[in-house]
Design a protein around this motif. Sequence first.
Motif, short mmCIF file in Angstrom:
data_model
loop_
_atom_site.label_atom_id
_atom_site.label_comp_id
_atom_site.label_asym_id
_atom_site.label_seq_id
_atom_site.Cartn_x
_atom_site.Cartn_y
_atom_site.Cartn_z
N GLY A 161 0.78 -1.23 0.00
CA GLY A 161 0.00 0.00 0.00
C GLY A 161 0.81 1.27 0.00
N GLY A 162 1.96 1.26 0.68
CA GLY A 162 2.76 2.47 0.78
C GLY A 162 3.22 2.98 -0.57
N ALA A 163 3.59 2.08 -1.48
CA ALA A 163 4.07 2.50 -2.80
C ALA A 163 2.98 3.21 -3.58
N GLY A 164 1.78 2.66 -3.56
CA GLY A 164 0.67 3.29 -4.26
C GLY A 164 0.31 4.65 -3.68
N ILE A 165 0.37 4.74 -2.35
CA ILE A 165 0.04 6.01 -1.69
C ILE A 165 1.09 7.07 -2.02
N LEU A 166 2.36 6.69 -2.03
CA LEU A 166 3.41 7.65 -2.38
C LEU A 166 3.27 8.12 -3.82
N GLY A 190 1.70 -0.11 -11.48
CA GLY A 190 2.90 -0.83 -11.07
C GLY A 190 3.38 -0.61 -9.66
N PRO A 191 3.34 0.62 -9.12
CA PRO A 191 3.90 0.82 -7.77
C PRO A 191 3.17 -0.04 -6.72
N THR A 212 7.30 7.89 -5.94
CA THR A 212 6.93 9.30 -5.90
C THR A 212 7.25 9.98 -7.22
N LEU A 213 8.41 9.67 -7.81
CA LEU A 213 8.76 10.25 -9.10
C LEU A 213 7.75 9.84 -10.16
N ALA A 214 7.36 8.59 -10.18
CA ALA A 214 6.37 8.12 -11.17
C ALA A 214 5.06 8.88 -11.00
N GLY A 215 4.67 9.14 -9.76
CA GLY A 215 3.45 9.90 -9.51
C GLY A 215 3.56 11.34 -9.98
N ILE A 216 4.73 11.94 -9.79
CA ILE A 216 4.94 13.32 -10.25
C ILE A 216 4.91 13.38 -11.77
N ILE A 217 5.51 12.40 -12.42
CA ILE A 217 5.46 12.33 -13.88
C ILE A 217 4.01 12.27 -14.34
N ALA A 218 3.23 11.40 -13.72
CA ALA A 218 1.81 11.27 -14.08
C ALA A 218 1.08 12.59 -13.85
N GLY A 219 1.44 13.30 -12.80
CA GLY A 219 0.76 14.55 -12.47
C GLY A 219 1.09 15.69 -13.41
N LEU A 220 2.34 15.76 -13.88
CA LEU A 220 2.77 16.89 -14.70
C LEU A 220 2.60 16.65 -16.20
#
Length: 242
Positions: free
Chosen positions: A3-8, A64-65, A178-186
């Motif tokens: 769960g932590g990976a998805g949340i990050l 994936g995360p 977290t980087l993957a999430g930022i990429i998705a966000g931007l």
Amino acid sequence: MYGGAGILAAQGAVYSGAGLVTLASDPVNRSALHARLPECMFLDWTNHGLLLERLSQFDTILIGPGLGLDGVAYTLMEMVLSGVSASQNVIIDGDGITLYAKGDLPRPDASLYFTPHAGEWERLSGLTDDCETNLEKAKELGATVILKGHRTRVFAEDEVWQNMYGSSAMATGGMGDTLAGIIAGLMKQAAEPIEGVLAAVFFHSYIGDILAKKRFVVLPSQIATELPIYLKIFSEMSESAY
């Protein structure tokens, strides 16, 4: 699922200004998500009908995360990759890369992005650290590759970009999520998706370097928390230049 990976990853997307963010995960992670990040919506991934229904509503999908490598994870990967369209962006990270590397999952119709670390890239491509062959393999995969490391590199079409920032203080679990999430966000906030990718890589490591000046260890959640501040600073700098 871890769960932590998805949340990050979700935190990276929310704090980068993605707007509406939904985390699809095992129901056991719902309470942890809303305790940590109430701004993020939750989707029970065991409800396959609802997941497929909602899939078409997203412009960007990160998978994936913390996904895991079992049969449930494989089924979800197959469902998502088969269900997306050409107008969408799909980012495959973490366990998703390991599953995709087995070679029996469908290539999505969507624009495809991989965010591997060196070990995941070797599993996916059979390659290690040669820029020219990495670029050719990215073309062969029909994808943009964000090869995470001390100096993250991005391979897209005929170009290679290397990031100039990054610190050993960032060698912490969850940093790549977290980087993957930022990429998705931007990605959809930029004029072109590749510009969003490059901005995400830059801000992630630039903020990490700044935090490392006063911290022996930099946590991925600390980078996410600082992200809106630096996005605001740089956006105002850009506006003042015109």
